[in-house]
Scaffold this active site. Structure first.
Site, mmCIF file in Angstrom:
data_model
loop_
_atom_site.group_PDB
_atom_site.id
_atom_site.type_symbol
_atom_site.label_atom_id
_atom_site.label_comp_id
_atom_site.label_asym_id
_atom_site.label_seq_id
_atom_site.Cartn_x
_atom_site.Cartn_y
_atom_site.Cartn_z
ATOM 1 N N TYR A 104 40.604 78.755 78.472
ATOM 2 C CA TYR A 104 41.568 78.259 77.483
ATOM 3 C C TYR A 104 40.857 77.675 76.269
ATOM 4 O O TYR A 104 41.223 77.961 75.125
ATOM 5 C CB TYR A 104 42.471 77.208 78.119
ATOM 6 C CG TYR A 104 43.465 76.598 77.157
ATOM 7 C CD1 TYR A 104 44.576 77.321 76.726
ATOM 8 C CD2 TYR A 104 43.287 75.298 76.685
ATOM 9 C CE1 TYR A 104 45.486 76.755 75.839
ATOM 10 C CE2 TYR A 104 44.190 74.738 75.801
ATOM 11 C CZ TYR A 104 45.289 75.464 75.375
ATOM 12 O OH TYR A 104 46.189 74.906 74.488
ATOM 13 N N ASP A 139 56.053 92.806 72.071
ATOM 14 C CA ASP A 139 54.963 92.420 72.953
ATOM 15 C C ASP A 139 53.752 92.165 72.068
ATOM 16 O O ASP A 139 53.165 93.111 71.523
ATOM 17 C CB ASP A 139 54.687 93.537 73.959
ATOM 18 C CG ASP A 139 53.504 93.236 74.867
ATOM 19 O OD1 ASP A 139 52.874 92.171 74.712
ATOM 20 O OD2 ASP A 139 53.191 94.087 75.717
ATOM 21 N N VAL A 188 48.796 67.354 74.072
ATOM 22 C CA VAL A 188 49.906 67.641 74.979
ATOM 23 C C VAL A 188 51.219 67.569 74.195
ATOM 24 O O VAL A 188 51.487 66.579 73.512
ATOM 25 C CB VAL A 188 49.953 66.648 76.154
ATOM 26 C CG1 VAL A 188 51.080 67.012 77.110
ATOM 27 C CG2 VAL A 188 48.617 66.622 76.882
ATOM 28 N N LYS A 201 41.201 79.024 72.381
ATOM 29 C CA LYS A 201 41.671 78.220 71.252
ATOM 30 C C LYS A 201 40.571 78.021 70.214
ATOM 31 O O LYS A 201 40.848 77.921 69.016
ATOM 32 C CB LYS A 201 42.211 76.877 71.750
ATOM 33 C CG LYS A 201 43.558 76.992 72.460
ATOM 34 C CD LYS A 201 44.637 77.617 71.568
ATOM 35 C CE LYS A 201 46.015 77.539 72.171
ATOM 36 N NZ LYS A 201 47.057 78.159 71.317
ATOM 37 N N PRO A 253 47.224 70.674 68.373
ATOM 38 C CA PRO A 253 47.898 69.641 69.172
ATOM 39 C C PRO A 253 47.129 69.323 70.442
ATOM 40 O O PRO A 253 46.186 70.019 70.822
ATOM 41 C CB PRO A 253 49.255 70.291 69.482
ATOM 42 C CG PRO A 253 48.986 71.758 69.441
ATOM 43 C CD PRO A 253 47.883 71.973 68.436
ATOM 44 N N ASP A 276 60.184 87.273 69.738
ATOM 45 C CA ASP A 276 59.803 86.906 71.106
ATOM 46 C C ASP A 276 59.766 88.182 71.930
ATOM 47 O O ASP A 276 60.008 89.276 71.407
ATOM 48 C CB ASP A 276 60.744 85.867 71.699
ATOM 49 C CG ASP A 276 60.002 84.894 72.609
ATOM 50 O OD1 ASP A 276 59.496 85.346 73.658
ATOM 51 O OD2 ASP A 276 59.911 83.702 72.271
ATOM 52 N N ASP A 324 55.298 67.378 74.066
ATOM 53 C CA ASP A 324 56.369 66.832 74.900
ATOM 54 C C ASP A 324 57.425 67.905 75.140
ATOM 55 O O ASP A 324 58.326 68.109 74.335
ATOM 56 C CB ASP A 324 56.990 65.609 74.214
ATOM 57 C CG ASP A 324 58.035 64.924 75.098
ATOM 58 O OD1 ASP A 324 58.204 65.344 76.257
ATOM 59 O OD2 ASP A 324 58.678 63.973 74.607
#
Length: 234
Positions: free
Chosen positions: A152, A59, A184, A156, A182, A36, A186
């Site tokens: 976006y 990064d 949305v 993708k 995917p 990360d 959760d």
């Protein structure tokens, strides 16, 4: 789906989906390279690293930063068997004719350039080993543009095309490359942003993680260049 003796690198490991994917691989016996932007977020998510998991900060938009992190992972584990490109980003943009260079660049960078940088660092080792699994995160939005989602959706879509191209290049060299799409997810953030929606219709991170785990397993050895919809009830 057993992963004892396997090393899995998860980008975006401190995020909601990254944590779910990491937990699934850990439960299946894999050693983990958790990547990360900074160690602080990783420590907050996982506590201390140990012999079975390594924290690496990078990064993803900086190729040298990614290369250094992957070198550290190889120094610890000597191999990376699975690369899960979980990191990405979403921004509801403007109409296409009003799209700023900043929005356009950010979406392409976070979602597509990040895949190129991790591939550049990880694939040579997989080629030397003659085996590997790569799972990318695309989105159903990559199949069709939507209102105020041009940047976006394009980003993708680029992830899907990169997945297909990498698969064509690597499938005959023992490396499977696939992606999931995917809708949305959760997450607490999405629940806060859409308080009137029914999150039971969305996709749980744990459910997505199970699909990632399958695509990284030997059970998916005959699957190449696929874009798998994981849509819940949306």
């Amino acid at each position: 789906m057993k992963f004892e003796g396997k090393v899995c690198l998860v980008t975006g490991a401190a995020g909601n989906l990254g944590r779910a994917v990491a937990a699934a691989f850990a439960s299946a016996g894999a050693s983990l390279v958790l990547m990360d932007l900074d160690d602080k977020s990783l420590r907050a998510a996982y506590g201390k690293d140990d012999g079975g998991k390594l924290f690496v900060s990078a990064d993803l938009l900086n190729a040298d930063s990614v290369a250094r992190a992957v070198a550290a992972a190889l120094g610890r584990f000597q191999r990376i068997d699975v690369l899960c490109n979980i990191a990405g980003g979403f921004r509801m943009g403007e109409p296409v004719h009003k799209t700023s260079d900043e929005t356009w660049g950010l979406m392409l960078d976070l979602n597509a350039k990040s895949v190129i940088h991790t591939a550049r660092a990880v694939v040579p080792g997989m080629l030397a080993a003659g085996q590997g699994k790569i799972v990318n995160i695309a989105a159903m939005a990559g199949l069709k543009g939507g209102e105020d989602m041009g940047a976006y959706s394009a980003a993708k879509s680029a992830v899907i095309r990169l997945t297909e191209s990498m698969s064509a290049e690597l499938r005959n060299k023992g490396i499977n490359v696939n992606c999931i799409m995917p809708t949305v997810i959760d997450t607490p953030q999405n629940r806060a942003a859409m308080p009137k929606a029914d999150p039971r219709r969305w996709v749980a991170p744990e459910a997505l993680a199970e699909v990632v785990l399958f695509l990284a397993s030997e059970g998916a050895r005959a699957i190449h260049g696929a874009a798998i919809p994981v849509t819940g009830l949306v």
